[in-house]
Every structure is written in C-alpha cells, then in structure tokens.
Motif scaffolding. Structure first.
Motif, PDB file in Angstrom:
ATOM      1  N   UNK A  63      -7.411  10.005  -5.164  1.00  0.00           N
ATOM      2  CA  UNK A  63      -7.982   8.658  -5.214  1.00  0.00           C
ATOM      3  C   UNK A  63      -7.055   7.647  -5.875  1.00  0.00           C
ATOM      4  N   UNK A  64      -6.379   8.045  -6.937  1.00  0.00           N
ATOM      5  CA  UNK A  64      -5.510   7.090  -7.626  1.00  0.00           C
ATOM      6  C   UNK A  64      -4.375   6.651  -6.720  1.00  0.00           C
ATOM      7  N   UNK A  65      -3.735   7.598  -6.073  1.00  0.00           N
ATOM      8  CA  UNK A  65      -2.631   7.246  -5.173  1.00  0.00           C
ATOM      9  C   UNK A  65      -3.141   6.397  -4.006  1.00  0.00           C
ATOM     10  N   UNK A  66      -4.312   6.742  -3.471  1.00  0.00           N
ATOM     11  CA  UNK A  66      -4.906   5.923  -2.411  1.00  0.00           C
ATOM     12  C   UNK A  66      -5.165   4.506  -2.920  1.00  0.00           C
ATOM     13  N   UNK A  67      -5.647   4.406  -4.156  1.00  0.00           N
ATOM     14  CA  UNK A  67      -5.850   3.088  -4.761  1.00  0.00           C
ATOM     15  C   UNK A  67      -4.562   2.304  -4.843  1.00  0.00           C
ATOM     16  N   UNK A  68      -3.472   2.982  -5.162  1.00  0.00           N
ATOM     17  CA  UNK A  68      -2.171   2.321  -5.199  1.00  0.00           C
ATOM     18  C   UNK A  68      -1.777   1.757  -3.853  1.00  0.00           C
ATOM     19  N   UNK A  69      -2.032   2.527  -2.800  1.00  0.00           N
ATOM     20  CA  UNK A  69      -1.718   2.037  -1.457  1.00  0.00           C
ATOM     21  C   UNK A  69      -2.595   0.850  -1.079  1.00  0.00           C
ATOM     22  N   UNK A  70      -3.878   0.909  -1.438  1.00  0.00           N
ATOM     23  CA  UNK A  70      -4.749  -0.242  -1.167  1.00  0.00           C
ATOM     24  C   UNK A  70      -4.242  -1.484  -1.900  1.00  0.00           C
ATOM     25  N   UNK A  71      -3.830  -1.308  -3.158  1.00  0.00           N
ATOM     26  CA  UNK A  71      -3.289  -2.446  -3.914  1.00  0.00           C
ATOM     27  C   UNK A  71      -2.018  -2.982  -3.276  1.00  0.00           C
ATOM     28  N   UNK A  72      -1.128  -2.086  -2.870  1.00  0.00           N
ATOM     29  CA  UNK A  72       0.150  -2.513  -2.293  1.00  0.00           C
ATOM     30  C   UNK A  72      -0.066  -3.307  -1.008  1.00  0.00           C
ATOM     31  N   UNK A  73      -0.878  -2.765  -0.126  1.00  0.00           N
ATOM     32  CA  UNK A  73      -1.148  -3.451   1.137  1.00  0.00           C
ATOM     33  C   UNK A  73      -1.912  -4.750   0.875  1.00  0.00           C
ATOM     34  N   UNK A  74      -2.866  -4.695  -0.036  1.00  0.00           N
ATOM     35  CA  UNK A  74      -3.630  -5.893  -0.364  1.00  0.00           C
ATOM     36  C   UNK A  74      -2.767  -7.002  -0.930  1.00  0.00           C
ATOM     37  N   UNK A  75      -1.834  -6.641  -1.806  1.00  0.00           N
ATOM     38  CA  UNK A  75      -0.934  -7.652  -2.381  1.00  0.00           C
ATOM     39  C   UNK A  75      -0.099  -8.303  -1.290  1.00  0.00           C
ATOM     40  N   UNK A  76       0.372  -7.505  -0.339  1.00  0.00           N
ATOM     41  CA  UNK A  76       1.179  -8.058   0.757  1.00  0.00           C
ATOM     42  C   UNK A  76       0.369  -8.998   1.637  1.00  0.00           C
ATOM     43  N   UNK A  77      -0.836  -8.585   1.970  1.00  0.00           N
ATOM     44  CA  UNK A  77      -1.676  -9.433   2.823  1.00  0.00           C
ATOM     45  C   UNK A  77      -2.088 -10.694   2.073  1.00  0.00           C
TER      46      UNK A  77
END
Length: 120
Positions: A63-77
């Motif tokens: 979950x933590x790593x998945x959260x990191x990916x959500x944050x990364x993609x979210x920051x870009x968008x």
C-alpha cells in the motif's frame, strides 16, 4: 532499479526548474491568474516529490508504494495542468486538475492506511 525514486527525482527537478523559470523568465509575462496557477503548481509538486522519494527509498512495498505512485502521478497531473493553463492552454484543462488532486489524496490515504499495518 527504483523507478519510483527516479520519477520522484524527475518531479523534484522539474518543480525546481519550473519554479525558477516562472520566477525569472516569466516574471511579468503571466496574467495574475496564470502566476497564481504557476505558484500553486510548484507549491504542490515540490513537497510531493520529497514525499514520493521518501516512500521510494523506504524499501516498503504494498500500500505504501502504491500510495507513492498515486502521489507521483497526481503531482504530474495536478501541476502539469496548472502549468499548461498558465502558459495558455485552454481553461478546460482545469477540469483535469482535480483528477490529480484526488490522486494525491488517494496516495496520502494509502500511506496512512499502510502506517497502521505491520511493515512489509
């Protein structure tokens, strides 16, 4: 290879570069609204780059790593649509921005849930 860390570093690099570009090269060239969008984009990109880097380097998965990916993609968008509108993209890009914001929220929620679970 740690793709999440590389992505975090790219977001951080671009956040600093775009922040400086906005402060110097675009000074006086953006509308007041465009300057606000530029500032907000940078304000969100930089701390999320740091958060994603911390997650990437934690060695945790799930979950933590998945959260990191959500944050990364979210920051870009989120930041990307604001930077684009500041530079003259159509205002309908603003309808995409909340998708990035929701992705950031999902990332933080996953990080919180992950912190309540045993380490993996």
């Amino acid at each position: 290879m740690n793709r999440l860390a590389a992505f975090a570093a790219l977001i951080g690099f671009l956040g600093v570069a775009f922040g400086a570009f906005g402060a110097h090269a675009l000074d006086g060239r953006l509308t007041a609204e465009g300057a606000d969008w530029w500032h907000t984009a940078t304000l969100y990109a930089l701390p999320h780059a740091a958060a994603v880097m911390a997650i990437a380097l934690s060695g945790r998965t799930g979950l933590l790593r998945s959260g990191g990916w959500f944050m990364a993609v979210g920051a870009c968008i989120f930041a990307g649509t604001l930077y684009s509108m500041a530079l003259g993209a159509p205002r309908w890009f603003g309808a995409i921005t909340p998708i990035g914001g929701v992705s950031l929220l999902v990332g933080w929620a996953l990080a919180a849930i992950s912190s309540l679970r045993p380490s993996n």
